[in-house]
Write a protein that holds these residues in place. Structure first.
Motif, PDB file in Angstrom:
ATOM      1  N   ASN A   1       9.227  71.316 -25.588  1.00  0.00           N
ATOM      2  CA  ASN A   1       7.880  70.758 -25.596  1.00  0.00           C
ATOM      3  C   ASN A   1       7.501  70.164 -24.239  1.00  0.00           C
ATOM      4  O   ASN A   1       6.329  70.175 -23.855  1.00  0.00           O
TER       5      ASN A   1
ATOM      6  N   ARG B   1       4.505  72.233 -24.348  1.00  0.00           N
ATOM      7  CA  ARG B   1       3.563  71.453 -25.165  1.00  0.00           C
ATOM      8  C   ARG B   1       3.669  69.976 -24.782  1.00  0.00           C
ATOM      9  O   ARG B   1       4.110  69.119 -25.566  1.00  0.00           O
ATOM     10  N   PRO B   2       3.273  69.644 -23.562  1.00  0.00           N
ATOM     11  CA  PRO B   2       3.464  68.272 -23.061  1.00  0.00           C
ATOM     12  C   PRO B   2       2.713  67.220 -23.858  1.00  0.00           C
ATOM     13  O   PRO B   2       3.088  66.042 -23.847  1.00  0.00           O
ATOM     14  N   ASP B   3       1.667  67.634 -24.568  1.00  0.00           N
ATOM     15  CA  ASP B   3       0.901  66.671 -25.368  1.00  0.00           C
ATOM     16  C   ASP B   3       1.708  66.131 -26.547  1.00  0.00           C
ATOM     17  O   ASP B   3       1.317  65.132 -27.179  1.00  0.00           O
ATOM     18  N   GLN B   4       2.833  66.767 -26.871  1.00  0.00           N
ATOM     19  CA  GLN B   4       3.651  66.333 -27.997  1.00  0.00           C
ATOM     20  C   GLN B   4       4.610  65.194 -27.632  1.00  0.00           C
ATOM     21  O   GLN B   4       5.274  64.633 -28.507  1.00  0.00           O
TER      22      GLN B   4
ATOM     23  N   SER C   1       5.593  61.577 -25.115  1.00  0.00           N
ATOM     24  CA  SER C   1       5.083  60.480 -24.292  1.00  0.00           C
ATOM     25  C   SER C   1       5.277  60.849 -22.824  1.00  0.00           C
ATOM     26  O   SER C   1       6.155  61.642 -22.466  1.00  0.00           O
ATOM     27  N   ALA C   2       4.471  60.241 -21.981  1.00  0.00           N
ATOM     28  CA  ALA C   2       4.573  60.527 -20.548  1.00  0.00           C
ATOM     29  C   ALA C   2       5.949  60.153 -20.013  1.00  0.00           C
ATOM     30  O   ALA C   2       6.530  60.862 -19.179  1.00  0.00           O
TER      31      ALA C   2
ATOM     32  N   ARG D   1       8.590  62.788 -21.189  1.00  0.00           N
ATOM     33  CA  ARG D   1       8.436  64.062 -20.454  1.00  0.00           C
ATOM     34  C   ARG D   1       8.948  63.919 -19.031  1.00  0.00           C
ATOM     35  O   ARG D   1       9.632  64.807 -18.516  1.00  0.00           O
TER      36      ARG D   1
END
Length: 354
Positions: free
Chosen positions: A22, A26-29, A31-32, A35
């Motif tokens: 992800n 799918r970085p929106d899944q 937290s910053a 990631r």
């Protein structure tokens, strides 16, 4: 050294393989912070990212769009209009997150780009419809959009009003009083109007020039290869020495440049002895002396619209052919022939639009 995988990163960070996946797809899944931690660990381990082939297989898309040429790529980029078209296509694809893949003519039968390169769809730019590249793309049944060509109702196209623009150029010369007019162009391959021509653009421009001329005006035509300047100069020289023309309609501004050279060689002054009309309105025309009367097309808009049409096809939306307008730009390369009566609408310096 063992290959670094998603699992390697997951073990190092202490998360699942899906969480690592992800972080890339799918970085929106995530937290910053999570990631960033995963990406930092991946970089430390030397991970180059998910395998492109595997990602394409999973998504069912490569993210790449082909651009088919018939001739060598070097020739395409020698032509300023073609180069601007490719730039517009590439920029618009990039804006949409798509990659541009050039499909050149094959070096041999073992590798045929139009057949063998993995792409989601293709733009077919000014190609002979009978060419092998076009045939292979059609067989693959991937989404296609034609540019500057007409492949029939089954393939949507984005092109300009070549015929209308050519008609405006010819009418301008008639309004100035010219009656002995030459044409310097590419052999269209078929000028019957039935089905696609090898050079659709040339056929359409010839048809547009002929419409206002009718049977009452003397017309001479000379054909030349598209790319070789010296060959175009030779064809232009034959036109000027074998026919008593007072004006010439040219396939492009590059052809007009060759005509300027031929006119200078045979002692014909422009516009005093010879009026010249080009086509495209690329910056080349403004470098000529005198500046060239020409037909303007919006090359950048054509490239952007072609990409938009293909993107719509890739999304399953219906697409229809689009024809962009052209505009006659009157500069100093056209003037009345000696003793002619001039239509007031043809005053030098006043553009007219198609």
């Amino acid at each position: 050294m063992a290959k670094v995988t998603l699992q390697s990163i997951a073990d190092k960070v202490g998360v699942s393989r899906m969480t690592v996946s992800n972080a890339f797809s799918r970085p929106d899944q995530l937290s910053a912070a999570m990631r960033e931690r995963i990406l930092t660990t991946a970089a430390e381990l030397g991970y180059v990212g998910p395998d492109p082939a595997a990602r394409a297989l999973a998504r069912g898309r490569t993210g790449a769009v082909g651009l088919l040429f018939n001739g060598p790529i070097s020739e395409a980029f020698e032509d300023q209009v073609a180069a601007e078209t490719v730039a517009a296509v590439g920029d618009e694809l990039g804006r949409r997150g798509l990659a541009l893949t050039i499909l050149p003519p094959p070096p041999d039968e073992t590798f045929i780009p139009a057949r063998d390169v993995v792409i989601d769809g293709a733009l077919v730019y000014a190609c002979d419809p009978s060419s092998a590249g076009v045939a292979w793309l059609a067989r693959r049944q991937i989404p296609l959009v034609a540019m500057d060509q007409d492949f029939g109702a089954d393939v949507p196209a984005v092109r300009i009003d070549d015929r209308g623009g050519a008609r405006a150029g010819a009418q301008h010369l008639l309004d100035l009083g010219h009656r002995r007019i030459g044409m310097l162009t590419i052999d269209p391959g078929s000028d019957t109007g039935d089905g696609p021509a090898a050079n659709y653009v040339s056929r359409e421009r010839i048809a547009g020039w002929r419409e206002p001329l009718g049977a009452d005006h003397e017309v001479a035509i000379a054909y030349a290869p598209y790319k070789r300047h010296d060959d175009v100069v030779a064809a232009a020289t034959r036109l000027l020495t074998e026919h008593d023309v007072t004006a010439v309609l040219c396939f492009s501004d590059a052809f007009a440049r060759a005509l300027y050279a031929a006119a200078d060689a045979v002692g014909r002054a422009i516009p005093e002895d010879l009026s010249v009309v080009g086509f495209d309105d690329n910056p080349l025309g403004l470098t000529l002396v005198p500046p060239l009367t020409t037909v303007r097309q919006d090359v950048s808009a054509k490239g952007r619209l072609a990409v938009t049409a293909l993107a719509d096809l890739l999304q399953g939306r219906s697409v229809t052919t689009q024809v962009l307008p052209t505009e006659l730009v009157v500069r100093d390369s056209t003037a009345p022939p000696s003793g002619a009566r001039v239509n007031p609408s043809a005053r030098r310096g006043s553009p007219r639009t198609r």
